[in-house]
Scaffold this motif. Structure first.
Motif, PDB file in Angstrom:
ATOM      1  N   GLY A 150       0.816  -1.214   0.000  1.00 14.42           N
ATOM      2  CA  GLY A 150       0.000   0.000   0.000  1.00 14.42           C
ATOM      3  C   GLY A 150       0.846   1.257   0.000  1.00 14.42           C
ATOM      4  N   ALA A 151       1.921   1.246   0.781  1.00 15.95           N
ATOM      5  CA  ALA A 151       2.784   2.429   0.847  1.00 15.95           C
ATOM      6  C   ALA A 151       3.472   2.688  -0.490  1.00 15.95           C
ATOM      7  N   VAL A 152       3.942   1.606  -1.129  1.00 15.70           N
ATOM      8  CA  VAL A 152       4.626   1.764  -2.420  1.00 15.70           C
ATOM      9  C   VAL A 152       3.654   2.232  -3.492  1.00 15.70           C
ATOM     10  N   LEU A 153       2.450   1.637  -3.528  1.00 13.65           N
ATOM     11  CA  LEU A 153       1.500   1.991  -4.580  1.00 13.65           C
ATOM     12  C   LEU A 153       0.931   3.400  -4.388  1.00 13.65           C
ATOM     13  N   ILE A 154       0.437   3.677  -3.191  1.00 13.32           N
ATOM     14  CA  ILE A 154      -0.176   4.988  -2.941  1.00 13.32           C
ATOM     15  C   ILE A 154       0.888   6.084  -2.892  1.00 13.32           C
ATOM     16  N   GLY A 155       1.958   5.836  -2.127  1.00 16.08           N
ATOM     17  CA  GLY A 155       3.024   6.823  -2.056  1.00 16.08           C
ATOM     18  C   GLY A 155       3.736   7.003  -3.381  1.00 16.08           C
ATOM     19  N   GLY A 156       3.944   5.880  -4.095  1.00 24.75           N
ATOM     20  CA  GLY A 156       4.614   5.956  -5.392  1.00 24.75           C
ATOM     21  C   GLY A 156       3.803   6.737  -6.404  1.00 24.75           C
ATOM     22  N   THR A 157       2.483   6.585  -6.361  1.00 21.75           N
ATOM     23  CA  THR A 157       1.617   7.348  -7.274  1.00 21.75           C
ATOM     24  C   THR A 157       1.742   8.843  -7.017  1.00 21.75           C
ATOM     25  N   ALA A 158       1.727   9.227  -5.747  1.00 22.10           N
ATOM     26  CA  ALA A 158       1.857  10.647  -5.406  1.00 22.10           C
ATOM     27  C   ALA A 158       3.219  11.192  -5.819  1.00 22.10           C
ATOM     28  N   VAL A 159       4.274  10.436  -5.549  1.00 21.89           N
ATOM     29  CA  VAL A 159       5.627  10.875  -5.904  1.00 21.89           C
ATOM     30  C   VAL A 159       5.786  10.972  -7.416  1.00 21.89           C
ATOM     31  N   TRP A 160       5.253   9.981  -8.149  1.00 24.30           N
ATOM     32  CA  TRP A 160       5.316  10.000  -9.607  1.00 24.30           C
ATOM     33  C   TRP A 160       4.580  11.221 -10.159  1.00 24.30           C
ATOM     34  N   GLY A 161       3.456  11.558  -9.568  1.00 24.41           N
ATOM     35  CA  GLY A 161       2.728  12.749  -9.976  1.00 24.41           C
ATOM     36  C   GLY A 161       3.540  14.010  -9.736  1.00 24.41           C
ATOM     37  N   LEU A 162       4.233  14.080  -8.596  1.00 22.37           N
ATOM     38  CA  LEU A 162       5.081  15.233  -8.309  1.00 22.37           C
ATOM     39  C   LEU A 162       6.210  15.358  -9.325  1.00 22.37           C
ATOM     40  N   VAL A 163       6.822  14.235  -9.654  1.00 23.54           N
ATOM     41  CA  VAL A 163       7.909  14.250 -10.633  1.00 23.54           C
ATOM     42  C   VAL A 163       7.413  14.741 -11.986  1.00 23.54           C
ATOM     43  N   LEU A 164       6.268  14.213 -12.425  1.00 22.80           N
ATOM     44  CA  LEU A 164       5.713  14.620 -13.716  1.00 22.80           C
ATOM     45  C   LEU A 164       5.315  16.087 -13.717  1.00 22.80           C
ATOM     46  N   SER A 165       4.755  16.557 -12.614  1.00 23.62           N
ATOM     47  CA  SER A 165       4.333  17.958 -12.563  1.00 23.62           C
ATOM     48  C   SER A 165       5.528  18.893 -12.652  1.00 23.62           C
ATOM     49  N   LYS A 166       6.673  18.466 -12.144  1.00 19.30           N
ATOM     50  CA  LYS A 166       7.877  19.293 -12.201  1.00 19.30           C
ATOM     51  C   LYS A 166       8.578  19.180 -13.550  1.00 19.30           C
ATOM     52  N   VAL A 167       8.647  17.966 -14.085  1.00 23.82           N
ATOM     53  CA  VAL A 167       9.411  17.734 -15.314  1.00 23.82           C
ATOM     54  C   VAL A 167       8.600  18.061 -16.562  1.00 23.82           C
ATOM     55  N   VAL A 168       7.340  17.627 -16.591  1.00 23.70           N
ATOM     56  CA  VAL A 168       6.514  17.788 -17.784  1.00 23.70           C
ATOM     57  C   VAL A 168       5.512  18.923 -17.629  1.00 23.70           C
ATOM     58  N   GLY A 169       4.897  19.009 -16.442  1.00 23.32           N
ATOM     59  CA  GLY A 169       3.924  20.063 -16.195  1.00 23.32           C
ATOM     60  C   GLY A 169       2.665  19.889 -17.020  1.00 23.32           C
ATOM     61  N   GLU A 170       2.053  21.007 -17.403  1.00 21.13           N
ATOM     62  CA  GLU A 170       0.784  20.941 -18.124  1.00 21.13           C
ATOM     63  C   GLU A 170       0.938  20.411 -19.537  1.00 21.13           C
TER      64      GLU A 170
ATOM     65  N   SER B 108       0.928  21.574 -11.798  1.00 20.29           N
ATOM     66  CA  SER B 108       2.137  22.263 -12.248  1.00 20.29           C
ATOM     67  C   SER B 108       2.124  23.746 -11.920  1.00 20.29           C
ATOM     68  N   HIS B 109       0.948  24.318 -11.660  1.00 19.67           N
ATOM     69  CA  HIS B 109       0.829  25.752 -11.368  1.00 19.67           C
ATOM     70  C   HIS B 109       0.762  26.032  -9.866  1.00 19.67           C
ATOM     71  N   GLN B 110       0.872  24.986  -9.045  1.00 20.79           N
ATOM     72  CA  GLN B 110       0.718  25.153  -7.604  1.00 20.79           C
ATOM     73  C   GLN B 110       2.070  25.119  -6.894  1.00 20.79           C
ATOM     74  N   PRO B 111       2.152  25.736  -5.704  1.00 20.29           N
ATOM     75  CA  PRO B 111       3.365  25.607  -4.890  1.00 20.29           C
ATOM     76  C   PRO B 111       3.605  24.148  -4.522  1.00 20.29           C
ATOM     77  N   PHE B 112       4.854  23.841  -4.204  1.00 17.69           N
ATOM     78  CA  PHE B 112       5.219  22.441  -3.956  1.00 17.69           C
ATOM     79  C   PHE B 112       4.394  21.825  -2.830  1.00 17.69           C
ATOM     80  N   ALA B 113       4.200  22.556  -1.747  1.00  8.50           N
ATOM     81  CA  ALA B 113       3.444  22.015  -0.608  1.00  8.50           C
ATOM     82  C   ALA B 113       2.012  21.675  -1.014  1.00  8.50           C
ATOM     83  N   VAL B 114       1.411  22.515  -1.833  1.00  5.68           N
ATOM     84  CA  VAL B 114       0.042  22.267  -2.298  1.00  5.68           C
ATOM     85  C   VAL B 114       0.024  21.075  -3.250  1.00  5.68           C
ATOM     86  N   GLN B 115       1.056  20.949  -4.077  1.00  2.00           N
ATOM     87  CA  GLN B 115       1.167  19.782  -4.956  1.00  2.00           C
ATOM     88  C   GLN B 115       1.203  18.487  -4.153  1.00  2.00           C
ATOM     89  N   VAL B 116       1.985  18.498  -3.081  1.00  2.85           N
ATOM     90  CA  VAL B 116       2.094  17.300  -2.236  1.00  2.85           C
ATOM     91  C   VAL B 116       0.732  16.919  -1.679  1.00  2.85           C
TER      92      VAL B 116
END
Length: 227
Positions: free
Chosen positions: A46-66, A148-156
């Motif tokens: 559960g931690a890998v799947l749920i946490g990994g999804t959130a982390v992957w989303g953060l990475v994509l929002s920073k690297v690829v964005g909108e 991609s338009h939100q501050p990092f804390a809000v993205q998390v």
């Protein structure tokens, strides 16, 4: 879009990504008496799947964005599946693998298998697979674009909410496991699985055979059209 409206938008998007499959997989794993340390394995899953999804989303929002919204996923898949003889060979290989699996599964149905000690390694591979597949989920892509338009804390916060709500059955199961309240559910699932297992033992090989047949027909049609 301000943070409040962003989070309000994330809620329906996360419901659009709702997927109970990981929770069912974890529950079956939990109910298997041959599994070593099932509670720890399911919590890690559960931690890998749920946490990994959130982390992957953060990475994509920073690297690829909108720009992720502009990636033509369906066109890419269409091109990969309809572009050349190498694709024909790949389809035939997949079809052959499905047929072999279908035959083996059908012949093994109803047999009592020797219970083996298992680890969480296979479960972790499944978790990482779900994290990778979420990239093709339209609600997830939309959430990444908005993030991609939100501050990092809000993205998390936003992407964590998306991951938890879209996987709320798995999240609830993990909470029950952590609190030691999963026993009754595991026993109930084991009874249900015992009843449906014979049917599943026929349906899965049949589904694999039909999928293989569909691939073969697609290859034949493709070859006829290009000759």
């Amino acid at each position: 879009m301000d943070a409040f409206h962003y989070l309000l938008t994330v809620l329906p998007l996360s419901l659009g990504g709702f997927d109970p499959a990981p929770a069912l997989i974890a529950a079956v794993f939990l109910a298997n008496p041959a599994v070593r340390k099932p509670r720890a394995s399911v919590l890690t899953f559960g931690a890998v799947l749920i946490g990994g999804t959130a982390v992957w989303g953060l990475v994509l929002s920073k690297v690829v964005g909108e720009r992720i919204r502009d990636i033509p996923w369906h066109e890419i898949v269409h091109v990969l599946l309809h572009s050349g003889l190498w694709t024909v060979a790949l389809k035939l290989a997949i079809a052959a693998s499905l047929l072999v699996y279908a035959v083996i599964s059908y012949r093994k149905r109803g047999r009592e298998k020797e219970e083996k000690s298992r680890t969480a390694a296979g479960l972790m591979v499944v978790a990482l697979g779900f994290v990778a597949l979420v990239t093709s989920d339209v609600p997830f892509v939309a959430t990444v674009a908005l993030s991609s338009h939100q501050p990092f804390a809000v993205q998390v916060v936003g992407l964590s909410l998306w991951a938890i709500i879209s996987q709320v059955p798995l999240f609830a199961l993990c909470v029950a496991v952590a609190l030691g309240q999963h026993g009754a559910f595991a026993r109930w699932l084991e009874k249900v699985w015992t009843r449906v297992r014979p049917v599943v033992g026929v349906l899965i090989p049949a589904a694999c055979a039909l999928a293989a047949l569909g691939l073969i027909v697609d290859v034949v049609v493709h070859l006829v059209l290009i000759t």
